[in-house]
Design a protein around this motif. Structure first.
Motif, mmCIF file in Angstrom:
data_model
loop_
_atom_site.group_PDB
_atom_site.id
_atom_site.type_symbol
_atom_site.label_atom_id
_atom_site.label_comp_id
_atom_site.label_asym_id
_atom_site.label_seq_id
_atom_site.Cartn_x
_atom_site.Cartn_y
_atom_site.Cartn_z
ATOM 1 N N ARG A 69 18.212 53.977 97.126
ATOM 2 C CA ARG A 69 18.246 54.156 95.679
ATOM 3 C C ARG A 69 17.616 52.931 95.012
ATOM 4 O O ARG A 69 17.517 51.868 95.619
ATOM 5 N N GLY A 70 17.243 53.103 93.752
ATOM 6 C CA GLY A 70 16.615 52.001 93.060
ATOM 7 C C GLY A 70 16.980 51.933 91.596
ATOM 8 O O GLY A 70 17.400 52.929 90.986
ATOM 9 N N VAL A 71 16.822 50.747 91.020
ATOM 10 C CA VAL A 71 16.990 50.519 89.586
ATOM 11 C C VAL A 71 15.785 49.736 89.101
ATOM 12 O O VAL A 71 15.460 48.679 89.663
ATOM 13 N N PHE A 72 15.119 50.265 88.094
ATOM 14 C CA PHE A 72 13.959 49.598 87.511
ATOM 15 C C PHE A 72 14.363 49.084 86.127
ATOM 16 O O PHE A 72 14.727 49.868 85.248
ATOM 17 N N ILE A 73 14.309 47.772 85.953
ATOM 18 C CA ILE A 73 14.646 47.170 84.667
ATOM 19 C C ILE A 73 13.354 46.893 83.907
ATOM 20 O O ILE A 73 12.545 46.066 84.322
ATOM 21 N N ALA A 74 13.173 47.614 82.820
ATOM 22 C CA ALA A 74 12.004 47.441 81.962
ATOM 23 C C ALA A 74 12.501 46.953 80.612
ATOM 24 O O ALA A 74 12.972 47.736 79.785
ATOM 25 N N ALA A 75 12.412 45.651 80.393
ATOM 26 C CA ALA A 75 13.036 45.053 79.211
ATOM 27 C C ALA A 75 12.487 45.628 77.914
ATOM 28 O O ALA A 75 13.220 45.776 76.933
ATOM 29 N N VAL A 96 16.781 50.860 83.388
ATOM 30 C CA VAL A 96 17.594 50.060 82.470
ATOM 31 C C VAL A 96 16.621 49.347 81.551
ATOM 32 O O VAL A 96 15.670 48.728 82.033
ATOM 33 N N ASP A 97 16.836 49.437 80.244
ATOM 34 C CA ASP A 97 15.911 48.761 79.328
ATOM 35 C C ASP A 97 16.620 47.669 78.530
ATOM 36 O O ASP A 97 17.794 47.351 78.770
ATOM 37 N N TYR A 112 17.731 47.583 75.513
ATOM 38 C CA TYR A 112 18.916 48.020 74.776
ATOM 39 C C TYR A 112 20.146 48.028 75.687
ATOM 40 O O TYR A 112 21.229 47.560 75.300
ATOM 41 N N ASP A 113 19.978 48.521 76.905
ATOM 42 C CA ASP A 113 21.082 48.517 77.870
ATOM 43 C C ASP A 113 21.538 47.086 78.155
ATOM 44 O O ASP A 113 22.746 46.798 78.196
ATOM 45 N N LEU A 114 20.578 46.205 78.373
ATOM 46 C CA LEU A 114 20.919 44.813 78.669
ATOM 47 C C LEU A 114 21.646 44.165 77.495
ATOM 48 O O LEU A 114 22.574 43.373 77.689
ATOM 49 N N MET A 115 21.222 44.497 76.280
ATOM 50 C CA MET A 115 21.881 43.945 75.106
ATOM 51 C C MET A 115 23.350 44.368 75.044
ATOM 52 O O MET A 115 24.231 43.568 74.715
ATOM 53 N N LEU A 116 23.633 45.630 75.380
ATOM 54 C CA LEU A 116 25.021 46.105 75.394
ATOM 55 C C LEU A 116 25.869 45.272 76.358
ATOM 56 O O LEU A 116 27.016 44.934 76.060
ATOM 57 N N ALA A 155 4.877 42.581 77.397
ATOM 58 C CA ALA A 155 4.805 42.508 75.940
ATOM 59 C C ALA A 155 4.952 43.878 75.287
ATOM 60 O O ALA A 155 5.340 43.977 74.122
ATOM 61 N N ALA A 156 4.635 44.928 76.019
ATOM 62 C CA ALA A 156 4.719 46.285 75.472
ATOM 63 C C ALA A 156 5.418 47.191 76.479
ATOM 64 O O ALA A 156 5.711 46.789 77.614
#
Length: 306
Positions: free
Chosen positions: A237-243, A265-266, A268-272, A214-215
């Protein structure tokens, strides 16, 4: 380009002439009828091309393809077949506006224009027209699939049950990574620890962690993920997706005194990606490069051609 195409087809004709093909009917057949203004022929052709390039670039290839196809028939019937030099000149002008249509450069097609080969040339163009239609259909299917993923993504944003949304988020990401051919693997548990998944980019495997809280996230889940990637191998290597992103303190903590081995990746990135502004694989490559060059774990990626 209008000068070259001028003799390919008539500019107008009686609506009662059955099967009569003009620039106007070709424009209508590919969905750009409103760009044909009529009037003086050469300026009208120029406006048709300019408007298509400016407003409907996806229709430019079928427009040119159909003009060439119908022009081959029209010029042959009038005793003035289209010559190789006409197509070579057209090819050069098409390249100037940023396109290259392989079928117009095809050696068999060009050779057929050196002799009385209009029939064969027409057959070649018909074949390419069918292939182009198939490519457009496949592109449309991919766009529709991405639209469905986007709709699910925005639906999760409105969900009140965040625990359930988090589980659905992992499944959605699997669909998204699969859509871009990144060979995703769903969550697994090596030696008792939970890994949300992994994917492959340019023959390199990346661990994947995803959270939609939520935050903004604190440093703790990032530190845990760093430990998981460090524990696998020196080259993991890693990718952390924090919406919902991470706090400034978390960003500072994860990079302070230690080289990061993953990037973020947050939302905003996902929205793009969801909105089609950038391909997921392009975004990931750019972020990995910025991590390597700058040590930044949450860089903003410049969009292609901007």
């Amino acid at each position: 380009m209008a000068k070259v195409l001028y003799t390919f087809l008539p500019g107008s004709g009686s609506a009662g002439w059955k099967g009569h093909v003009t620039f106007a009917t070709v424009a209508q057949s590919v969905g750009v009828a409103n760009f044909w203004t009529g009037g003086s022929k050469e300026p009208a052709i120029a406006r048709l091309i300019e408007s298509t390039l400016e407003h409907r670039r996806d229709c430019f290839e079928p427009l040119i393809l159909n003009i060439v196809k119908e022009g081959l028939k029209h010029r042959q019937k009038n005793g003035d077949p289209i010559k190789e030099r006409d197509i070579l000149t057209l090819n050069g002008l098409i390249k100037e506006v940023g396109f290259k249509f392989p079928f117009l450069w095809d050696e068999e097609f060009l050779n057929s224009l050196k002799t009385d080969g209009a029939t064969r040339a027409t057959q070649i163009v018909e074949h390419e027209k069918a292939a182009a239609s198939l490519r457009a259909s496949e592109k449309s299917k991919r766009q529709q699939a991405l639209e469905e993923i986007k709709a699910s993504f925005y639906g999760l944003a409105r969900a009140t049950d965040r625990n359930k949304a988090g589980l659905q988020f992992e499944k959605l990401l699997t669909r998204l990574f699969d859509h871009f051919n990144l060979k995703p693997r769903t969550s697994y548990c090596p030696t008792g620890e939970q890994i949300d998944g992994s994917f492959e980019l340019d023959s390199e495997v990346y661990l994947l962690e995803a959270k939609w809280e939520a935050a903004a996230l604190s440093e703790q889940p990032l530190l845990v993920f760093r430990g998981q990637t460090e524990g696998k191998s020196s080259f993991t290597r890693g990718v952390f997706i924090a919406a919902n992103g991470v706090t400034p303190g978390a960003l500072e903590a994860i990079t302070k005194g230690k080289q990061p081995n993953f990037f973020l990746v947050d939302g905003y990135d996902l929205m793009l990606v969801m909105e089609g502004h950038v391909a997921l694989d392009f975004l990931l490559r750019e972020k990995q490069r910025r991590l390597a060059e700058e040590g930044s774990i949450l860089p903003r990626v410049n969009l292609p051609n901007t």
